[in-house]
Design a protein around this motif. Structure first.
Motif, PDB file in Angstrom:
ATOM      1  N   THR A 527       4.142  37.683   0.044  1.00 49.95           N
ATOM      2  CA  THR A 527       4.222  38.074  -1.641  1.00 49.95           C
ATOM      3  C   THR A 527       5.326  39.420  -1.780  1.00 49.95           C
ATOM      4  O   THR A 527       6.355  39.304  -2.590  1.00 49.95           O
ATOM      5  CB  THR A 527       3.337  37.982  -2.236  1.00 49.95           C
ATOM      6  OG1 THR A 527       2.274  36.970  -2.290  1.00 49.95           O
ATOM      7  CG2 THR A 527       3.401  37.857  -3.673  1.00 49.95           C
ATOM      8  N   TYR A 530       8.704  38.414  -0.455  1.00 47.36           N
ATOM      9  CA  TYR A 530       9.495  37.456  -1.364  1.00 47.36           C
ATOM     10  C   TYR A 530       9.616  35.965  -0.151  1.00 47.36           C
ATOM     11  O   TYR A 530      10.389  35.105  -0.527  1.00 47.36           O
ATOM     12  CB  TYR A 530      10.726  37.437  -1.732  1.00 47.36           C
ATOM     13  CG  TYR A 530      10.722  38.707  -2.807  1.00 47.36           C
ATOM     14  CD1 TYR A 530      10.532  38.651  -3.948  1.00 47.36           C
ATOM     15  CD2 TYR A 530      11.051  40.138  -2.496  1.00 47.36           C
ATOM     16  CE1 TYR A 530      10.590  39.697  -4.930  1.00 47.36           C
ATOM     17  CE2 TYR A 530      11.095  41.268  -3.069  1.00 47.36           C
ATOM     18  CZ  TYR A 530      10.789  41.089  -4.610  1.00 47.36           C
ATOM     19  OH  TYR A 530      10.590  42.087  -5.446  1.00 47.36           O
ATOM     20  N   ASP A 532       6.874  34.364  -0.148  1.00 48.67           N
ATOM     21  CA  ASP A 532       5.876  33.221  -0.775  1.00 48.67           C
ATOM     22  C   ASP A 532       6.739  32.500  -1.564  1.00 48.67           C
ATOM     23  O   ASP A 532       6.550  31.430  -1.979  1.00 48.67           O
ATOM     24  CB  ASP A 532       5.007  34.126  -1.716  1.00 48.67           C
ATOM     25  CG  ASP A 532       3.954  33.040  -1.973  1.00 48.67           C
ATOM     26  OD1 ASP A 532       2.852  32.661  -1.172  1.00 48.67           O
ATOM     27  OD2 ASP A 532       3.675  32.871  -3.359  1.00 48.67           O
ATOM     28  N   ARG A 533       7.974  33.039  -2.198  1.00 52.16           N
ATOM     29  CA  ARG A 533       8.928  32.053  -3.004  1.00 52.16           C
ATOM     30  C   ARG A 533       9.108  30.946  -2.451  1.00 52.16           C
ATOM     31  O   ARG A 533       9.105  29.620  -3.005  1.00 52.16           O
ATOM     32  CB  ARG A 533      10.104  32.934  -3.619  1.00 52.16           C
ATOM     33  CG  ARG A 533       9.619  34.205  -4.455  1.00 52.16           C
ATOM     34  CD  ARG A 533      10.980  34.777  -4.965  1.00 52.16           C
ATOM     35  NE  ARG A 533      12.061  34.909  -4.272  1.00 52.16           N
ATOM     36  CZ  ARG A 533      13.197  34.839  -4.394  1.00 52.16           C
ATOM     37  NH1 ARG A 533      13.580  34.642  -5.758  1.00 52.16           N
ATOM     38  NH2 ARG A 533      14.381  34.951  -3.468  1.00 52.16           N
ATOM     39  N   SER A 537       7.996  25.811  -1.535  1.00 46.56           N
ATOM     40  CA  SER A 537       8.967  24.744  -1.245  1.00 46.56           C
ATOM     41  C   SER A 537       8.949  23.722  -0.327  1.00 46.56           C
ATOM     42  O   SER A 537       9.260  22.793  -0.058  1.00 46.56           O
ATOM     43  CB  SER A 537      10.308  25.154  -1.860  1.00 46.56           C
ATOM     44  OG  SER A 537      10.776  25.937  -0.792  1.00 46.56           O
ATOM     45  N   THR A 587      18.695  38.099  -3.367  1.00 43.97           N
ATOM     46  CA  THR A 587      17.558  38.445  -2.546  1.00 43.97           C
ATOM     47  C   THR A 587      17.519  39.774  -2.026  1.00 43.97           C
ATOM     48  O   THR A 587      16.537  40.636  -1.884  1.00 43.97           O
ATOM     49  CB  THR A 587      17.558  37.369  -1.335  1.00 43.97           C
ATOM     50  OG1 THR A 587      17.547  36.007  -2.108  1.00 43.97           O
ATOM     51  CG2 THR A 587      16.339  37.488  -0.560  1.00 43.97           C
TER      52      THR A 587
END
Length: 662
Positions: A527, A530, A532-533, A537, A587
């Protein structure tokens, strides 16, 4: 240590190699393996057999069992010869007048001019008028069959034990190679194409196992058979034995001539195999690059060249060694003909029985067969020794300096000091000379400069991937050269521009630096960086399996995972080598925040070409030709209008510079 395996100098940017040109990989020189050392057959074979020393008890049992099997097989022709004598004597005796003594019949035959037939009868054990003794024939036949079955069972047991001994030996060799690779310095791998090294530790070791398994069992059996058959031959007929032995020195001379010529061919064959593997591995790894630059024809031409060299070497080696069997069989057949002719004459004169001649002919075959097989095994043996020598070259390679006995303080604060550091990849090209640098705990130091200035080398020296030529590097006052490498690297997290992920799940790759991390800790690291983002999906989430090349996720996502890996490791020192070069601008901004948190309360080294990512560094070092030419924070270096100013100006437009100055 996070991602420490992934060092930039090991990246091959061009998959098409010119073997005739010097090759380099990063700063380290890669010496081409074009001049393979000529095979040193005797010492290499002795060393290879020495690896079987721990299997000595099994080898002794194998020798005893093989000796029993050989005795049973060697005695059988003599027994079958007795069966032939019984049958022949019965057939002849049945046609002779019953009740008449054999001596009388022989005298009558001589008197009637049938001296040859009389001579033959004088050498036979028969009773006139009595036919074949089928009970005696059956007893002899059962004995022969029993010995043959017992010999086969014993030979199987010996083969099973020998196979166990060979596989154990090769298993230990693989362990030795694996342990050796862990003790070799990084410079060794710089000099070795990966495909060539893989060929040594896979194909060559497999070839050793095959060669030992096939040659040792046959060699032991054939040598014992040779001794046993030789004894039986002299027992049956010393005259025929001498005739058969005449072929031995001729066979040995032929074997030595052919074997000597094929030794160098086998060494070249396995070297060519390594070259082909290196070419295929390199072209496959850089497959996309080959397509992008339209170099498919060059790659195919390079492969064809290596493949042709391998074909020529393999054909030459196999052709020469393949001559061994026909030559040995030809010499053996000459001996066989001589034995048959002389043996037939001796039967006709009553000096030998037909059964003994039959047995001797079998012994003659059994005598030449071991010589032929041993000679024909020379190709396998030479091939195995050639492979063994290639493996021994790895085992004999110079190892890295032994670990020291000192330990870092706990907790490690992260104060790093470079004092009069000197280093070069090659003695004639100094890279870093008399470098001094002090980095206080918790500070962030950015290292910038042109390509080849020594930025990555600086952190590689801190990680002890290479040893210093002079000076010292200390961590919290302790010389890192005196600290065990594993302990030193456990305090350092490293994220590189060239990401490397292992085959496994995303969860396993994040936890690579801390295998005992809990699920909550893994998710917290994901997390914060990033990961986890995008994980949510994916169909399998954190259980998504990443393939060998990590091609099922994007380059930026792979880099995020490596940053999460470093985050989870929670090191005292953090090294970021162009860690955000493969992510998009948005990002990158998010990662900057994550890395700001990651760098908190720990010493950080940031290597960057993108100067916008290092404005907030506590100190910026500008390196050129292995030396620090400027040092200060972002604004100080801009105001100095030196090398950093020039680098910065080359990346940003005038309005941005004016904005910074304002």
């Amino acid at each position: 240590m996070s991602d420490a395996k992934n060092t930039p100098h090991r990246v091959t940017e061009a998959p098409v190699r010119d073997k005739n040109a010097p090759q380099t990989r990063g700063h380290g020189p890669m010496a081409a393996m074009s001049n393979e050392k000529a095979i040193n057959f005797g010492p290499s074979l002795k060393r290879l057999l020495g690896n079987l020393r721990p299997e000595r008890p099994r080898i002794i049992v194998v020798t005893i069992l093989t000796a029993f099997a050989v005795v049973m097989n060697v005695v059988n022709p003599k027994i079958l010869g007795e069966m032939t004598n019984l049958l022949f004597a019965g057939l002849i005796g049945k046609n002779l007048p019953a009740g008449v003594p054999l001596a009388t019949i022989i005298e009558q035959l001589r008197a009637s001019g049938q001296g040859t037939f009389a001579d033959m009868l004088s050498g036979m054990n028969l009773t006139p008028g009595v036919g074949v003794d089928w009970d005696a024939v059956a007893r002899v036949g059962i004995l022969a069959i029993s010995l043959a079955v017992a010999g086969a069972v014993v030979a199987w047991a010996a083969g099973w034990l020998l196979n166990t001994a060979v596989q154990n030996s090769v298993y230990r060799m693989r362990e030795q190679v694996e342990a050796k690779l862990g003790r070799l310095p990084l410079s060794f791998f710089d000099r070795q194409p990966r495909g060539e090294l893989l060929s040594r530790v896979t194909n060559d070791i497999d070839n050793i196992a095959q060669s030992l398994q096939q040659t040792l069992s046959q060699l032991l059996s054939n040598l014992l058979t040779l001794v046993g058959v030789l004894f039986m031959m002299f027992w049956v007929s010393p005259v025929l034995a001498i005739i058969a032995i005449v072929a031995v020195p001729i066979s040995l001379a032929a074997a030595m001539v052919i074997g000597k010529r094929s030794q160098s061919r086998f060494a070249q064959m396995w070297k060519s195999t390594g070259d082909v593997n290196a070419q295929v591995e390199e072209a496959y790894t850089g497959h996309a690059l080959v397509k992008v630059f339209g170099r498919s024809k060059e790659v195919e031409a390079a492969f064809a060249r290596d493949n042709d060299q391998m074909y020529e070497a393999a054909f030459g080696a196999q052709f020469l060694s393949g001559l061994m069997m026909p030559v040995m069989m030809f010499i053996g057949n000459l001996s066989y003909v001589a034995v048959a002719v002389v043996g037939g004459l001796r039967v006709a004169t009553g000096q030998m029985s037909l059964g003994d001649v039959q047995a001797f002919i079998q012994y003659s075959r059994m005598f030449t067969q071991p010589i032929t097989q041993v000679a024909s095994m020379s190709n396998l043996l030479q091939s195995g020794v050639a492979s063994a020598e290639r493996v021994f070259q790895v085992l004999d390679a110079e190892e890295q300096v032994a670990d020291g006995a000192q330990h870092l303080p706990v907790p490690t604060r992260g104060r790093v000091e470079f004092s009069d550091v000197r280093f070069s990849y090659t003695p004639d090209k100094p890279l870093i000379e008399d470098l001094d640098l002090t980095v206080e705990p918790g500070s962030t130091v950015a290292i910038v400069g042109p390509t080849g200035a020594g930025k990555t080398t600086l952190v590689n020296l801190l990680m002890r991937f290479y040893e210093l030529d002079g000076g010292r590097i200390t961590l919290d006052g302790v010389d890192v050269a005196q600290v065990p490498r594993a302990e030193l690297r456990s305090k350092i997290g490293m994220v590189l521009q060239d990401t490397w992920l292992f085959q496994g799940t995303i969860r396993e790759n994040i936890a690579y630096g801390r295998p005992d991390a809990t699920e909550d800790e893994i998710r917290a690291a994901a997390t914060a960086t990033y990961v986890d983002r995008f994980v949510h999906s994916l169909p399998e989430g954190y259980d998504t399996l990443i393939d060998d090349e990590g091609s099922n996720i994007s380059v930026g996502e792979r880099q995020l995972i490596t940053i999460a890996r470093a985050f989870l490791a929670d090191p005292a020192i953090l090294i970021l080598d162009e860690a955000t070069s493969s992510v998009d601008t948005r990002t990158e901004l998010l990662l900057q925040r994550a890395m700001n948190a990651l760098r908190a309360n720990r010493t950080s080294f940031v290597i960057a070409h993108r100067l916008s990512t290092i404005r907030d560094a506590d100190a910026i070092l500008v390196m050129q030709n292995g030396s620090i030419v400027e040092q200060g924070d972002h604004q100080q270096l801009l105001d100095a209008r030196g090398a950093y100013h020039d680098l910065y100006q080359s990346q940003f437009s005038g309005p941005q510079l004016e904005e910074d100055a304002a």
